[in-house]
Motif scaffolding. Sequence first.
Motif, PDB file in Angstrom:
ATOM      1  N   LEU A   4       0.839  -1.192   0.000  1.00  0.00           N
ATOM      2  CA  LEU A   4       0.000   0.000   0.000  1.00  0.00           C
ATOM      3  C   LEU A   4       0.881   1.252   0.000  1.00  0.00           C
ATOM      4  O   LEU A   4       0.619   2.209  -0.739  1.00  0.00           O
ATOM      5  CB  LEU A   4      -0.912   0.011   1.227  1.00  0.00           C
ATOM      6  CG  LEU A   4      -1.792   1.267   1.370  1.00  0.00           C
ATOM      7  CD1 LEU A   4      -2.794   1.346   0.224  1.00  0.00           C
ATOM      8  CD2 LEU A   4      -2.513   1.273   2.716  1.00  0.00           C
ATOM      9  N   ALA A   5       1.931   1.240   0.818  1.00  0.00           N
ATOM     10  CA  ALA A   5       2.845   2.378   0.847  1.00  0.00           C
ATOM     11  C   ALA A   5       3.482   2.597  -0.521  1.00  0.00           C
ATOM     12  O   ALA A   5       3.591   3.740  -0.994  1.00  0.00           O
ATOM     13  CB  ALA A   5       3.925   2.145   1.908  1.00  0.00           C
ATOM     14  N   LEU A   6       3.895   1.513  -1.161  1.00  0.00           N
ATOM     15  CA  LEU A   6       4.519   1.625  -2.476  1.00  0.00           C
ATOM     16  C   LEU A   6       3.536   2.177  -3.504  1.00  0.00           C
ATOM     17  O   LEU A   6       3.854   3.112  -4.266  1.00  0.00           O
ATOM     18  CB  LEU A   6       5.032   0.247  -2.911  1.00  0.00           C
ATOM     19  CG  LEU A   6       5.699   0.160  -4.279  1.00  0.00           C
ATOM     20  CD1 LEU A   6       6.960   1.020  -4.312  1.00  0.00           C
ATOM     21  CD2 LEU A   6       6.037  -1.287  -4.622  1.00  0.00           C
ATOM     22  N   VAL A   7       2.327   1.623  -3.540  1.00  0.00           N
ATOM     23  CA  VAL A   7       1.323   2.039  -4.523  1.00  0.00           C
ATOM     24  C   VAL A   7       0.923   3.496  -4.303  1.00  0.00           C
ATOM     25  O   VAL A   7       0.830   4.287  -5.264  1.00  0.00           O
ATOM     26  CB  VAL A   7       0.089   1.107  -4.438  1.00  0.00           C
ATOM     27  CG1 VAL A   7      -1.090   1.712  -5.193  1.00  0.00           C
ATOM     28  CG2 VAL A   7       0.421  -0.262  -5.011  1.00  0.00           C
ATOM     29  N   LEU A   8       0.693   3.878  -3.047  1.00  0.00           N
ATOM     30  CA  LEU A   8       0.291   5.261  -2.780  1.00  0.00           C
ATOM     31  C   LEU A   8       1.421   6.236  -3.072  1.00  0.00           C
ATOM     32  O   LEU A   8       1.192   7.327  -3.612  1.00  0.00           O
ATOM     33  CB  LEU A   8      -0.152   5.402  -1.323  1.00  0.00           C
ATOM     34  CG  LEU A   8      -1.422   4.667  -0.901  1.00  0.00           C
ATOM     35  CD1 LEU A   8      -1.838   5.089   0.500  1.00  0.00           C
ATOM     36  CD2 LEU A   8      -2.561   4.894  -1.883  1.00  0.00           C
ATOM     37  N   PRO A  22      -3.894  -3.993  -1.993  1.00  0.00           N
ATOM     38  CA  PRO A  22      -3.857  -2.610  -2.496  1.00  0.00           C
ATOM     39  C   PRO A  22      -3.779  -2.499  -4.013  1.00  0.00           C
ATOM     40  O   PRO A  22      -3.994  -1.415  -4.565  1.00  0.00           O
ATOM     41  CB  PRO A  22      -2.591  -2.033  -1.835  1.00  0.00           C
ATOM     42  CG  PRO A  22      -1.785  -3.188  -1.401  1.00  0.00           C
ATOM     43  CD  PRO A  22      -2.721  -4.306  -1.157  1.00  0.00           C
ATOM     44  N   VAL A  23      -3.478  -3.603  -4.678  1.00  0.00           N
ATOM     45  CA  VAL A  23      -3.387  -3.570  -6.146  1.00  0.00           C
ATOM     46  C   VAL A  23      -4.744  -3.823  -6.795  1.00  0.00           C
ATOM     47  O   VAL A  23      -4.974  -3.459  -7.955  1.00  0.00           O
ATOM     48  CB  VAL A  23      -2.365  -4.630  -6.634  1.00  0.00           C
ATOM     49  CG1 VAL A  23      -2.191  -4.575  -8.144  1.00  0.00           C
ATOM     50  CG2 VAL A  23      -1.015  -4.406  -5.958  1.00  0.00           C
ATOM     51  N   VAL A  63     -10.203   3.422  -2.416  1.00  0.00           N
ATOM     52  CA  VAL A  63     -10.632   2.015  -2.342  1.00  0.00           C
ATOM     53  C   VAL A  63      -9.502   1.138  -1.810  1.00  0.00           C
ATOM     54  O   VAL A  63      -9.725   0.267  -0.959  1.00  0.00           O
ATOM     55  CB  VAL A  63     -11.107   1.526  -3.726  1.00  0.00           C
ATOM     56  CG1 VAL A  63     -11.382   0.025  -3.698  1.00  0.00           C
ATOM     57  CG2 VAL A  63     -12.361   2.268  -4.150  1.00  0.00           C
ATOM     58  N   ALA A  64      -8.281   1.353  -2.311  1.00  0.00           N
ATOM     59  CA  ALA A  64      -7.138   0.561  -1.842  1.00  0.00           C
ATOM     60  C   ALA A  64      -6.922   0.764  -0.343  1.00  0.00           C
ATOM     61  O   ALA A  64      -6.701  -0.205   0.407  1.00  0.00           O
ATOM     62  CB  ALA A  64      -5.876   0.953  -2.611  1.00  0.00           C
ATOM     63  N   GLY A  80      -7.273  -1.091   5.119  1.00  0.00           N
ATOM     64  CA  GLY A  80      -7.697  -0.760   6.475  1.00  0.00           C
ATOM     65  C   GLY A  80      -8.581  -1.836   7.075  1.00  0.00           C
ATOM     66  O   GLY A  80      -8.427  -2.209   8.253  1.00  0.00           O
ATOM     67  N   LEU A  81      -9.504  -2.379   6.277  1.00  0.00           N
ATOM     68  CA  LEU A  81     -10.372  -3.457   6.750  1.00  0.00           C
ATOM     69  C   LEU A  81      -9.559  -4.694   7.126  1.00  0.00           C
ATOM     70  O   LEU A  81      -9.786  -5.310   8.171  1.00  0.00           O
ATOM     71  CB  LEU A  81     -11.398  -3.798   5.664  1.00  0.00           C
ATOM     72  CG  LEU A  81     -12.383  -4.915   6.001  1.00  0.00           C
ATOM     73  CD1 LEU A  81     -13.232  -4.540   7.209  1.00  0.00           C
ATOM     74  CD2 LEU A  81     -13.281  -5.213   4.793  1.00  0.00           C
TER      75      LEU A  81
END
Length: 364
Positions: A158-162, A294-295, A310-311, A316-317
């Motif tokens: 998630l950190a990478l994608v964001l 996250p992808v 959405v990611a 988070g869920l």
Amino acid sequence: MDAPTPTPTRTPAEIRRWRRYLAAERCEAAVYRDLAATRTGEEREILLALAAAEKRHEQHWLDLLGDDVGMPRRGDPRTRMLAFLARRLGGVFVLALVQRAESRSSYADDGHATAQMAADEQIHEEVVRSLATRGRNRLSGSFRAAVFGANDGLVSNLALVLGIGASGVTTGTVLLTGLAGLLAGALSMGAGEYVSVRSQRELLEASTPAPSATDALPDLDVDANELALVYRARGMDADEAEAKADGVLHRLQATGVPEGIAEDEEQTNHETHGTAWGAAVASFFLFSSGAIVPVLPYLFGLEGTTAVVVASALVGLCLLVTGAVTGLLSGTSPFTRAGRQLLIGFGAAGATYLLGLAFGTTVA
């Protein structure tokens, strides 16, 4: 003729509370009986003894209620859920929930419950904690690896994608980066776990007494008794080591059968990790299961802010679920652990997102 003993004054609120206690005791006894049905030996006997104790508490409220006992009531939703899970699942998960239920007893603050009942509930919590600890010890290694692998995949990807998305690159680039991060991270986790388990096994093997040492016992000089040095090296004092070595050699002279040196060593309990390849494959897929989340929005064609939201929501869920399960199994509040997991994960991802905004050319 003696006058009849007057019935103690009771308020409607007290009667309702006593009926609630009665229903809870019946339900808790059923939970312990259902858990006992899934076990054998000592654990079964312990759980049945706990059920019998709850039966004693049930009788206390029956005696206190007398003619006001009314129709049988169902336990509160939380206790009924415990009973349902005990029948369907059993295991350390249910024991952890029962442990928390026992810790919530209000008997210590209720003047109509005896001090013995309040003490019983405190001891019950410790009994269940000990039973749950057995299960926690059995799954601690695999559970730690599962939580660590999945969470690492969730947060790092998630950190990478964001971070990449915030720099203003195209959606295709974000997707490719996310997939590359998934594969790279999973391979790294798998390789690291293989090396870790392999190295640990090699260290344990190097610390295991060699079988040839036992074969050498018949030829030892009894007067010199160098076997005592082995036991001294393992931590015994000189006199204890001499006595231990003398006993081994005397039994050897009497029976002619060498006594294994390894059998006399007080072994340290080491966590069993399985094979190195098994650990590597498990780590690969555990990391991947988290890193794919996250992808997913980008795989389904979402772009820009919508994909980011959405990611983040999906991750988070997942963080909330893994945190809550960890909290339940450890006997602590699932909400506290879930919140902590969420804050840590979003803190890491938020930092990279801000870096992407700072160093990017456009806002995604």
